[in-house]
Design an enzyme around this catalytic site. Structure first.
Site, PDB file in Angstrom:
ATOM      1  N   GLU A  67       0.823  -1.204   0.000  1.00 34.07           N
ATOM      2  CA  GLU A  67       0.000   0.000   0.000  1.00 34.07           C
ATOM      3  C   GLU A  67       0.866   1.267   0.000  1.00 34.07           C
ATOM      4  OE1 GLU A  67      -2.067  -2.822   3.017  1.00 34.07           O
ATOM      5  OE2 GLU A  67      -0.116  -2.667   2.015  1.00 34.07           O
ATOM      6  N   CYS A  90      -2.473  -3.566   7.289  1.00 34.38           N
ATOM      7  CA  CYS A  90      -2.072  -3.812   8.680  1.00 34.38           C
ATOM      8  C   CYS A  90      -2.446  -2.630   9.566  1.00 34.38           C
ATOM      9  CB  CYS A  90      -0.578  -4.111   8.766  1.00 34.38           C
ATOM     10  SG  CYS A  90       0.480  -2.755   8.228  1.00 34.38           S
ATOM     11  N   CYS A  99      -0.224   0.408   7.851  1.00 32.12           N
ATOM     12  CA  CYS A  99      -0.596   0.974   6.547  1.00 32.12           C
ATOM     13  C   CYS A  99      -1.900   1.762   6.607  1.00 32.12           C
ATOM     14  CB  CYS A  99      -0.733  -0.142   5.514  1.00 32.12           C
ATOM     15  SG  CYS A  99       0.842  -0.918   5.108  1.00 32.12           S
ATOM     16  N   THR A 176      11.039 -43.996  -6.076  1.00 25.34           N
ATOM     17  CA  THR A 176      11.872 -42.799  -6.005  1.00 25.34           C
ATOM     18  C   THR A 176      13.366 -43.063  -6.152  1.00 25.34           C
ATOM     19  OG1 THR A 176      12.043 -42.977  -3.606  1.00 25.34           O
ATOM     20  CG2 THR A 176      10.197 -41.692  -4.472  1.00 25.34           C
ATOM     21  N   TRP A 185      19.292 -39.184 -12.364  1.00 24.34           N
ATOM     22  CA  TRP A 185      18.046 -38.440 -12.156  1.00 24.34           C
ATOM     23  C   TRP A 185      16.874 -39.248 -12.680  1.00 24.34           C
ATOM     24  CZ3 TRP A 185      18.692 -34.421  -9.068  1.00 24.34           C
ATOM     25  CH2 TRP A 185      19.929 -33.776  -9.038  1.00 24.34           C
ATOM     26  N   ARG A 199      11.250 -24.794  -4.380  1.00 26.18           N
ATOM     27  CA  ARG A 199      12.230 -24.468  -3.336  1.00 26.18           C
ATOM     28  C   ARG A 199      12.285 -22.962  -3.100  1.00 26.18           C
ATOM     29  NH1 ARG A 199      17.806 -27.926  -4.522  1.00 26.18           N
ATOM     30  NH2 ARG A 199      16.934 -29.986  -4.058  1.00 26.18           N
ATOM     31  N   LEU A 219      20.308 -28.761  -1.458  1.00 25.60           N
ATOM     32  CA  LEU A 219      19.013 -28.175  -1.071  1.00 25.60           C
ATOM     33  C   LEU A 219      18.971 -26.666  -1.281  1.00 25.60           C
ATOM     34  CD1 LEU A 219      18.056 -30.142   2.187  1.00 25.60           C
ATOM     35  CD2 LEU A 219      17.539 -30.702  -0.188  1.00 25.60           C
ATOM     36  N   LEU A 310      10.897 -40.541   6.294  1.00 26.40           N
ATOM     37  CA  LEU A 310      10.459 -39.250   6.816  1.00 26.40           C
ATOM     38  C   LEU A 310       9.124 -38.836   6.199  1.00 26.40           C
ATOM     39  CD1 LEU A 310      10.874 -36.810   8.602  1.00 26.40           C
ATOM     40  CD2 LEU A 310      12.410 -35.841   6.873  1.00 26.40           C
TER      41      LEU A 310
END
Length: 373
Positions: A67, A90, A99, A176, A185, A199, A219, A310
């Site tokens: 804003e 906000c 704002c 996998t 890959w 990511r 990662l 996991l």
């Protein structure tokens, strides 16, 4: 990367011009997809006499909100104008002033917002204060699209945990990796590039010690341009991570463990890693408490790139919101590794129910986005 939402009839409360302006505001908000964390992604368009006089978006925490940027561009033309903003302005002092003060000071006539602030402490307060100042307020224009853009921020505010998204690259028969662990890959370059986009929009990327040992992943976001890297997190119950692991080269690594090993923790700390001991009753990492801690650390979207153990543990704990699965057009066979380590079912009524939200080709691979019901 946005989900396909079902076509809805237009809300009669809003005009076609309102829809066009909010669509622009949402496009502006999306410019902050990779950079605003831990703040929400917000865009703003200011219209006066059917002309756009100001545009703005929030780029990163600590910098002006959408804003403010739009008001600066509009200048005196903001007086008596209509403001379209993708999230309730906000009303509190955070990293920047509220704002609503700037909107009131600018003399705007009307504020149309896509959605209320999901923070229960402030939800509706910004709109109410604007109305008390004589400004007309409307809410709910393109709310579905606005919520999709800030799905992690909403989850953190309402559920006190990040939005958890598991990303998987698998063969057509749901494998996998080979039984010997080889996995690079499985999918195409196009799918891997798309994986880097997931990511980049995430506050953090989570993996397990098994994946670190098998693949030694970095990662990091490498295949697309981004102004920041996500935090990297490893679930490592026994602190077995090799000291020369690639993800320990660089900053922002957290390792959740279930044991107290002073020497090992000190060696990892010297490499820049933060060690958090969080054991459960079984001597494994307590993933429920882990998610609560990540929310406390202002993690909005968490991308899980892990193995079946996991992945399965997170699903069993009811902590997964969404799956992003890339299926490559080949078969790896029965002995190859699966996606989820889940207990055997003896009744089909026990199956996990999912809803397919998006289905498309990415290169030669199929990408499925599915949410847990």
């Amino acid at each position: 990367m946005s989900h396909n939402s079902a076509k809805k009839s237009l809300d009669p409360m809003f005009s076609s011009a309102d829809y066009a302006a909010m669509s622009q505001a949402l496009q502006l908000a999306e410019k902050g997809l990779y950079s605003t964390t831990p703040n929400p992604r917000v865009g703003c368009v200011i219209m006066r006499n059917s002309q756009i006089v100001g545009r703005g978006w929030h780029e990163r925490a600590g910098q002006p909100h959408a804003e403010i940027n739009a008001l600066r561009q509009a200048g005196a033309m903001a007086n008596n104008a209509t403001v379209y903003v993708t999230l309730e302005p906000c009303s509190h002092y955070g990293r920047t002033p509220p704002c609503i003060n700037a909107l009131i000071h600018a003399g705007v006539a009307k504020v149309i917002m896509a959605m209320e602030d999901p923070n229960p402490l402030v939800s509706g307060r910004g709109g109410a204060l604007l109305q008390q100042s004589g400004i007309t307020v409307q809410t709910g224009l393109m709310e579905v699209e606005a919520k999709a853009l800030n799905i992690g921020f909403i989850s953190r505010m309402l559920h006190k945990r990040p939005w958890v998204r598991i990303k998987v690259a698998a063969s057509l028969d749901g494998k996998t990796a080979l039984n010997n662990g080889a996995s690079q890959w499985i999918t195409s370059q196009a799918a891997r590039r798309n994986g880097h986009q997931w990511r980049a929009r995430s506050c953090a990327v989570l993996t397990g010690i098994g994946t670190v040992k098998a693949d030694d992943p970095q990662l990091t976001v490498r295949q697309i341009k981004t102004s920041r890297q996500p935090l990297r997190i490893v679930v490592d119950s026994r602190l077995e991570i090799p000291l020369d692991a690639k993800l320990l080269q660089g900053e922002d690594v957290i390792i959740f463990t279930a044991i107290h090993n002073k020497e090992r923790a000190a060696a990892l700390h010297d490499l820049g890693a933060k060690i958090i001991e969080l054991p459960d009753m079984n001597g494994e990492v307590d993933v429920v408490r882990m998610m609560q801690q990540l929310a406390d650390s202002e993690i909005n979207e968490l991308l899980v790139e892990a193995g079946s153990k996991l992945n399965g543990a997170l699903v069993r704990a009811g902590l997964v919101d969404e799956l992003v699965i890339f299926l490559a057009p080949h078969l790896l066979g029965d002995k190859a590794r699966g996606i989820f380590n889940l207990p055997e079912l003896i009744n089909l009524n026990q199956k996990s129910e999912l809803k397919i939200q998006d289905l498309r080709m990415v290169g030669q691979d199929i990408r499925i986005i599915a949410g847990f019901l």
